[in-house]
Design a protein around this motif. Structure first.
Motif, PDB file in Angstrom:
ATOM      1  N   LYS A 183      10.546   6.548   3.828  1.00 54.87           N
ATOM      2  CA  LYS A 183      10.195   5.365   3.043  1.00 54.87           C
ATOM      3  C   LYS A 183       8.781   4.848   3.360  1.00 54.87           C
ATOM      4  O   LYS A 183       8.327   3.883   2.758  1.00 54.87           O
ATOM      5  CB  LYS A 183      11.212   4.256   3.267  1.00 54.87           C
ATOM      6  CG  LYS A 183      12.586   4.551   2.659  1.00 54.87           C
ATOM      7  CD  LYS A 183      13.499   3.336   2.697  1.00 54.87           C
ATOM      8  CE  LYS A 183      14.802   3.618   1.980  1.00 54.87           C
ATOM      9  NZ  LYS A 183      15.689   2.424   1.937  1.00 54.87           N
ATOM     10  N   GLU A 231       8.282   1.302   1.409  1.00 54.36           N
ATOM     11  CA  GLU A 231       8.366   1.202  -0.048  1.00 54.36           C
ATOM     12  C   GLU A 231       8.562  -0.231  -0.523  1.00 54.36           C
ATOM     13  O   GLU A 231       8.165  -0.585  -1.634  1.00 54.36           O
ATOM     14  CB  GLU A 231       9.526   2.071  -0.564  1.00 54.36           C
ATOM     15  CG  GLU A 231       9.290   3.566  -0.392  1.00 54.36           C
ATOM     16  CD  GLU A 231      10.512   4.385  -0.801  1.00 54.36           C
ATOM     17  OE1 GLU A 231      11.584   3.771  -1.015  1.00 54.36           O
ATOM     18  OE2 GLU A 231      10.387   5.620  -0.918  1.00 54.36           O
ATOM     19  N   ASP A 232       9.180  -1.078   0.304  1.00 51.24           N
ATOM     20  CA  ASP A 232       9.410  -2.468  -0.105  1.00 51.24           C
ATOM     21  C   ASP A 232       8.203  -3.368   0.159  1.00 51.24           C
ATOM     22  O   ASP A 232       8.252  -4.573  -0.062  1.00 51.24           O
ATOM     23  CB  ASP A 232      10.657  -3.037   0.589  1.00 51.24           C
ATOM     24  CG  ASP A 232      10.507  -3.110   2.108  1.00 51.24           C
ATOM     25  OD1 ASP A 232       9.435  -2.720   2.632  1.00 51.24           O
ATOM     26  OD2 ASP A 232      11.456  -3.557   2.774  1.00 51.24           O
ATOM     27  N   THR A 235       6.774  -4.105   3.024  1.00 48.48           N
ATOM     28  CA  THR A 235       6.681  -4.624   4.393  1.00 48.48           C
ATOM     29  C   THR A 235       5.992  -3.612   5.301  1.00 48.48           C
ATOM     30  O   THR A 235       5.954  -2.415   5.016  1.00 48.48           O
ATOM     31  CB  THR A 235       8.065  -4.967   4.963  1.00 48.48           C
ATOM     32  OG1 THR A 235       8.861  -3.771   5.018  1.00 48.48           O
ATOM     33  CG2 THR A 235       8.764  -6.005   4.095  1.00 48.48           C
ATOM     34  N   GLN A 289      12.821   1.233   9.142  1.00 51.12           N
ATOM     35  CA  GLN A 289      13.401   1.921   7.987  1.00 51.12           C
ATOM     36  C   GLN A 289      13.184   3.429   8.134  1.00 51.12           C
ATOM     37  O   GLN A 289      12.378   3.875   8.952  1.00 51.12           O
ATOM     38  CB  GLN A 289      12.754   1.404   6.699  1.00 51.12           C
ATOM     39  CG  GLN A 289      12.938  -0.089   6.467  1.00 51.12           C
ATOM     40  CD  GLN A 289      12.357  -0.544   5.147  1.00 51.12           C
ATOM     41  OE1 GLN A 289      12.334   0.189   4.157  1.00 51.12           O
ATOM     42  NE2 GLN A 289      11.880  -1.777   5.103  1.00 51.12           N
TER      43      GLN A 289
END
Length: 205
Positions: free
Chosen positions: A75, A165-166, A168, A71
């Motif tokens: 992020k 941010e997610d 992972t 990503q």
């Protein structure tokens, strides 16, 4: 005693034995069902515990899901790095970019990540993005290991984790005996700059 009475007693005894066997069989099935229910409840409990883990808590970064794809650097919210060797003391760096926090003398174990000397809030950790981009760490291999761990006793290992941010985590690392082969070309420079960043910001406090 007449033959008819003997036959009658024999029939009654047979019915009694059959009835007992059926009762035992039913009891056995009840026990099995009960055990299955308990096992299912235990499994459910384990699943519930996993679902209750806060993957955004730095302590649990090792339990966070592995990122399926790279990503954008902006992020990245956390970075963790460590290396181990028989010839040098354990070294680790843990920086919460989003919260502008540096973990002093961090260590990761079965209990998770913790700061042995406390957590220090700094003015800004945005410079980390420049270091990551400069050394193109997202294009590093996931695993540089090339040896079977059973073929040696004393070795070297390193890990670099970037949490997005997610939640992972993008992971890179390696284990073995030849440091040059199990690290990327710009590895040493990257580590030196990361360490210098940590040192400068902690000295400001």
């Amino acid at each position: 005693m007449s033959k008819s009475i003997k036959y009658l007693l024999l029939i009654l005894a047979s019915f009694f034995l059959i009835s007992c066997q059926q009762t035992e069989g039913t009891s056995g099935n009840d026990t099995t069902d009960s055990d299955n229910i308990e096992d299912n409840e235990d499994d459910k409990g384990e699943d519930d515990n996993m679902s209750q883990i806060d993957i955004y808590n730095f302590k649990n970064i090792e339990k966070a899901p592995v990122a399926s794809e790279t990503q954008p650097l902006e992020k990245v919210i956390k970075i963790f790095f460590d290396k181990t060797s028989m010839d040098a003391p354990y070294q680790a760096i843990a920086i919460d970019i989003k919260s502008n926090e540096i973990y002093k003398n961090p260590i990761i174990s079965r209990r998770g990540l913790r700061a042995q000397d406390g957590i220090v809030e700094v003015n800004s950790t945005a410079e980390i993005y420049d270091i990551l981009e400069k050394h193109d760490v997202q294009n590093w291999a996931e695993d540089y290991t090339f040896e079977d761990a059973s073929t040696y006793e004393d070795g070297y290992s390193w890990r670099l984790w970037l949490q997005y941010e997610d939640g992972t985590v993008e992971k890179h690392g390696g284990k073995g005996t030849d440091i040059d082969k199990l690290t990327p070309d710009n590895f040493t420079t990257f580590v030196d700059e990361l360490r210098e960043f940590e040192k400068q910001h902690l000295e400001e406090k």
